[in-house]
Design a protein around this motif. Sequence first.
Motif, mmCIF file in Angstrom:
data_model
loop_
_atom_site.group_PDB
_atom_site.id
_atom_site.type_symbol
_atom_site.label_atom_id
_atom_site.label_comp_id
_atom_site.label_asym_id
_atom_site.label_seq_id
_atom_site.Cartn_x
_atom_site.Cartn_y
_atom_site.Cartn_z
ATOM 1 N N LEU A 117 0.821 -1.213 0.000
ATOM 2 C CA LEU A 117 0.000 0.000 0.000
ATOM 3 C C LEU A 117 0.856 1.266 0.000
ATOM 4 N N ARG A 118 2.136 1.093 -0.192
ATOM 5 C CA ARG A 118 3.082 2.197 -0.031
ATOM 6 C C ARG A 118 2.751 3.390 -0.930
ATOM 7 N N HIS A 119 2.329 3.145 -2.149
ATOM 8 C CA HIS A 119 2.070 4.224 -3.104
ATOM 9 C C HIS A 119 0.576 4.399 -3.369
ATOM 10 N N SER A 120 -0.227 3.948 -2.412
ATOM 11 C CA SER A 120 -1.678 4.016 -2.611
ATOM 12 C C SER A 120 -2.256 5.376 -2.225
ATOM 13 N N GLY A 121 -1.490 6.175 -1.511
ATOM 14 C CA GLY A 121 -2.014 7.446 -1.024
ATOM 15 C C GLY A 121 -2.783 7.302 0.263
ATOM 16 N N ARG A 122 -2.876 6.059 0.789
ATOM 17 C CA ARG A 122 -3.571 5.816 2.058
ATOM 18 C C ARG A 122 -2.551 5.395 3.117
ATOM 19 N N GLU A 123 -3.019 5.283 4.340
ATOM 20 C CA GLU A 123 -2.129 4.859 5.428
ATOM 21 C C GLU A 123 -1.624 3.453 5.164
ATOM 22 N N TRP A 124 -0.330 3.262 5.374
ATOM 23 C CA TRP A 124 0.233 1.930 5.134
ATOM 24 C C TRP A 124 1.179 1.478 6.252
ATOM 25 N N VAL A 125 1.138 2.169 7.391
ATOM 26 C CA VAL A 125 1.945 1.808 8.551
ATOM 27 C C VAL A 125 1.023 1.589 9.741
ATOM 28 N N ALA A 126 1.227 0.493 10.461
ATOM 29 C CA ALA A 126 0.429 0.183 11.646
ATOM 30 C C ALA A 126 1.347 -0.289 12.758
ATOM 31 N N TRP A 127 0.761 -0.443 13.974
ATOM 32 C CA TRP A 127 1.586 -0.823 15.123
ATOM 33 C C TRP A 127 1.106 -2.112 15.786
ATOM 34 N N SER A 128 0.291 -2.849 15.096
ATOM 35 C CA SER A 128 -0.087 -4.190 15.539
ATOM 36 C C SER A 128 -0.427 -4.993 14.289
ATOM 37 N N GLN A 129 -0.285 -6.304 14.388
ATOM 38 C CA GLN A 129 -0.548 -7.156 13.235
ATOM 39 C C GLN A 129 -2.005 -7.062 12.807
ATOM 40 N N GLN A 130 -2.897 -6.978 13.781
ATOM 41 C CA GLN A 130 -4.326 -6.887 13.467
ATOM 42 C C GLN A 130 -4.626 -5.596 12.709
ATOM 43 N N ALA A 131 -4.036 -4.476 13.204
ATOM 44 C CA ALA A 131 -4.270 -3.198 12.541
ATOM 45 C C ALA A 131 -3.657 -3.186 11.140
ATOM 46 N N ALA A 132 -2.495 -3.837 10.982
ATOM 47 C CA ALA A 132 -1.856 -3.890 9.658
ATOM 48 C C ALA A 132 -2.714 -4.671 8.674
ATOM 49 N N GLU A 133 -3.310 -5.767 9.124
ATOM 50 C CA GLU A 133 -4.155 -6.583 8.246
ATOM 51 C C GLU A 133 -5.445 -5.848 7.863
ATOM 52 N N ALA A 134 -5.860 -4.925 8.711
ATOM 53 C CA ALA A 134 -7.093 -4.205 8.438
ATOM 54 C C ALA A 134 -6.910 -3.049 7.451
ATOM 55 N N LEU A 135 -5.673 -2.706 7.163
ATOM 56 C CA LEU A 135 -5.411 -1.622 6.220
ATOM 57 C C LEU A 135 -5.839 -2.017 4.820
ATOM 58 N N ARG A 136 -6.468 -1.123 4.115
ATOM 59 C CA ARG A 136 -6.929 -1.412 2.745
ATOM 60 C C ARG A 136 -6.523 -0.269 1.834
#
Length: 284
Positions: free
Chosen positions: A265-284
């Motif tokens: 998601l690095r170049h998606s323009g959306r958030e792509w950094v999280a601080w827990s595995q669950q939060a990272a998996e929820a990123l879209r």
Amino acid sequence: MCAERRPAAEPLTAAFKCGTVASVNSQTPLSPSALRRRAILFPAVVVLTVWLLNVVALRTHVGPQHAGFWMLVFIAASAMVVWSLAWRAKHSGVPPWRTVATTVIATVVWFLLSGALPELGMEPKITIGDRGTRPGGGFTHSISNAFQRGQLEMLQARAQQFGPSGAFAEFSCRDSVPDFRFEMTLEPAGEYNERLIDVGYTPRLDVGGADRCLSFGLSYLFDTTLAEIDHGPPVDYGYVNPRTGEKLGPYIRGPLRKPICRCDLRHSGREWVAWSQQAAEALR
């Protein structure tokens, strides 16, 4: 002599008056030169004493630390010195105005000369490393009183090994990592800041874009390294709850959180950094 008879109901009053008269009569008259020496030296003692107390308060964080408070203490103590020396001059048969003038002038002179004292009493600022002249970034970390030059040099040496050791690998999305240069300053505690280290680095990172995870990873690596080096207890700066007035005690840092990069998601323009595995998996 205190042989005057007193009514039985006034023994304490009589004893007090007798003691006061004896104390006054026991004061040896001072010569003009002796008064002049006192008028010059006593203000110096006041200046040095107030300065030392202020330094102790700043270094230990115990007692008043505001400059205005210590200025009031200095003025009050100086006024007492002027009054006491004027009283001694009067009872020594010397014109009080001359002693008062000498004391006031000496107080002003010693106060102006004391301008060189704060640098002697304050903890020195220490800077090591060289970040160069390129644009860069930086951040600060609070430290304990146990953190000194040796720990600062150790932190600098560890930081310079972040790149060669591969510590940035999980935060760089397989991109090459820039050759970081660090400059660190140990900032003494002041009236408006905690005791801290100021970390400056080059090159500049695109914190809101492609270097977002690398930026957070850099801060995380400093957090973990500092926790391994700084073993002193947290400093109590006397913070209080502004709503209740309750003392909060020293700030205790919670568990360190490692940033997790969603490189897809690095170049998606959306958030792509999280601080827990669950939060990272929820990123879209």
